[in-house]
Enzyme design. Structure first.
Site, PDB file in Angstrom:
ATOM      1  CG  MET A  30       2.887  -5.530   6.117  1.00  8.87           C
ATOM      2  SD  MET A  30       4.619  -5.492   6.597  1.00  8.87           S
ATOM      3  CE  MET A  30       4.552  -4.650   8.168  1.00  8.87           C
ATOM      4  CG  LEU A  33      -6.675  -7.251   8.968  1.00  7.90           C
ATOM      5  CD1 LEU A  33      -7.953  -7.575   8.200  1.00  7.90           C
ATOM      6  CD2 LEU A  33      -5.768  -6.347   8.154  1.00  7.90           C
ATOM      7  N   GLY A  36      -7.601   0.560  12.115  1.00  9.10           N
ATOM      8  CA  GLY A  36      -6.956   1.391  11.089  1.00  9.10           C
ATOM      9  C   GLY A  36      -7.119   0.754   9.720  1.00  9.10           C
ATOM     10  CG  HIS A  37      -4.966  -2.853   8.951  1.00 15.11           C
ATOM     11  ND1 HIS A  37      -4.639  -3.324  10.198  1.00 15.11           N
ATOM     12  CD2 HIS A  37      -3.790  -2.628   8.309  1.00 15.11           C
ATOM     13  CE1 HIS A  37      -3.318  -3.388  10.316  1.00 15.11           C
ATOM     14  NE2 HIS A  37      -2.779  -2.967   9.188  1.00 15.11           N
TER      15      HIS A  37
HETATM   16  P1  AMP Z   1       0.480  -2.219   7.808  1.00 14.37           P
HETATM   17  O1  AMP Z   1      -0.298  -3.495   7.894  1.00 14.37           O
HETATM   18  O2  AMP Z   1       0.971  -1.731   9.124  1.00 14.37           O
HETATM   19  O3  AMP Z   1       1.516  -2.238   6.718  1.00 14.37           O
HETATM   20  O4  AMP Z   1      -0.574  -1.113   7.360  1.00 14.37           O
HETATM   21  C1  AMP Z   1      -1.325  -1.257   6.182  1.00 14.37           C
HETATM   22  C2  AMP Z   1      -1.967   0.058   5.849  1.00 14.37           C
HETATM   23  O5  AMP Z   1      -2.815   0.449   6.916  1.00 14.37           O
HETATM   24  C3  AMP Z   1      -0.942   1.182   5.647  1.00 14.37           C
HETATM   25  O6  AMP Z   1      -1.356   2.009   4.572  1.00 14.37           O
HETATM   26  C4  AMP Z   1      -0.998   1.911   6.955  1.00 14.37           C
HETATM   27  O7  AMP Z   1      -0.646   3.277   6.859  1.00 14.37           O
HETATM   28  C5  AMP Z   1      -2.466   1.769   7.315  1.00 14.37           C
HETATM   29  N1  AMP Z   1      -2.624   1.942   8.753  1.00 14.37           N
HETATM   30  C6  AMP Z   1      -1.982   1.264   9.743  1.00 14.37           C
HETATM   31  N2  AMP Z   1      -2.340   1.744  10.953  1.00 14.37           N
HETATM   32  C7  AMP Z   1      -3.223   2.746  10.720  1.00 14.37           C
HETATM   33  C8  AMP Z   1      -3.941   3.658  11.556  1.00 14.37           C
HETATM   34  N3  AMP Z   1      -3.824   3.620  12.880  1.00 14.37           N
HETATM   35  N4  AMP Z   1      -4.740   4.564  10.966  1.00 14.37           N
HETATM   36  C9  AMP Z   1      -4.856   4.617   9.613  1.00 14.37           C
HETATM   37  N5  AMP Z   1      -4.210   3.794   8.771  1.00 14.37           N
HETATM   38  C10 AMP Z   1      -3.405   2.869   9.312  1.00 14.37           C
END
Ligand code: AMP
Length: 287
Positions: A30, A33, A36-37
């Site tokens: 989403m 960034l 994690g991303h």
């Molecule tokens: P989001 O933008 O929050 O929907 O996250 C996109 C992807 O990044 C999802 O698969 C999340 O699980 C992964 N993600 C978000 N935060 C982290 C993190 N701290 N460590 C690993 N993966 C992450």
């Protein structure tokens, strides 16, 4: 690196690369960034010929009183960060591009979506499955990358892939954390300085509860210990703190191979989630 906004342009790129037999990796996000991303994208870069990152704040996974409008967005910054780790294409559609029709077919998540985040966010995982199924169909990736940070989401997407025979392999990346243990999240920008200083208590609580659970096998005692630590160190309120078998999200039994210790905490206007996955003997996750 190219930023694509339309499904037509995306389909052309997929067609060309599939014809050439290229391996395609998809990283759904989403946006806004963080490391994690970028860790997901770096792994995708290493394992694929073409890396596509989707950046889409998906309205169908937000409840009416949630933060869809205020969710942080910055496509320009995201584009630079994605390019820095070798992403080839960003797919950043508008809501109208993704959802031009009302009242169509909806996918409904099963038992796994009735508890943890699903209990306090009704319909959230149905929305997640809707957007992920669309991305899988549009991009037809060989590999799709998801973070263990959203362990319940991973479990539910795995079930959809299994039950609907979707030809994709899910690659799960461990949680990326700040130095003090707080799981990285786009929502961490909502935290005030005080809330930010209290937030590492979540991970400390989970680590102690994990140790207790491995030693005693006592679910209630382990949960109580973690609750006590969070309550003593944070001005937040616990949404859930649960120990379940993973990925089926049922009660832990002697047959359980992997344990999920998961928590969600409301602090100020932010809802933070975190988890640990391990075997009954304490060995690390193999999700
Ligand atoms: P989001 O933008 O929050 O929907 O996250 C996109 C992807 O990044 C999802 O698969 C999340 O699980 C992964 N993600 C978000 N935060 C982290 C993190 N701290 N460590 C690993 N993966 C992450």
């Amino acid at each position: 690196m190219n930023v694509i906004h339309t499904i037509d342009a995306l389909r052309r790129i997929i067609f060309e690369n599939k014809q050439k037999g290229k391996r395609i990796g998809l990283v759904p996000t989403m946006g806004f960034l963080h490391e994690g991303h970028l860790t997901l994208a770096t792994q995708a870069r290493a394992e694929n010929d073409v890396v596509i990152m989707s950046i889409f704040v998906n309205p169908t996974q937000f409840g009416p009183n949630e933060d869809f409008e205020s969710y942080p967005r910055n496509l320009e910054r995201d584009t630079m960060l994605a390019a820095s780790v070798g992403v080839d294409f960003i797919f950043a559609p508008t809501v109208e591009e993704m959802y031009p029709h009302d009242g169509g077919i909806f996918i409904r998540a099963g038992h796994q979506a009735t508890l943890l985040c699903g209990a306090s966010r009704p319909g959230h995982f149905d929305g997640v499955l809707q957007v992920v199924a669309k991305l899988f169909n549009l991009i037809q990736p060989n590999y799709a990358y998801f973070g263990q940070k959203d362990a319940q989401q991973v479990a539910i997407i795995q079930t959809m892939v299994r039950d609907y025979n979707i030809p994709v392999e899910l690659r799960i990346v461990p949680v990326v954390r700040e130095n003090d243990g707080l799981a990285k999240s786009s929502r961490n920008v909502y935290l005030t300085a005080t809330e930010r200083s209290q937030a590492p208590a979540i991970q400390q609580a989970l680590q102690l509860a994990k140790r207790e659970f491995i030693e005693s096998g006592n679910v209630d005692k382990s949960i109580q210990l973690a609750v006590k630590i969070i309550e003593a160190n944070m001005d937040g309120s616990i949404d859930y703190l649960t120990i379940l078998s993973y990925p089926d999200l049922t009660e832990v039994t002697s047959e359980t191979e992997q344990v999920l210790l998961a928590v969600a905490v409301y602090i100020g206007k932010t809802r933070l989630i975190d988890n640990l996955i391990f075997s009954l003997k304490g060995e690390p996750a193999h999700v």
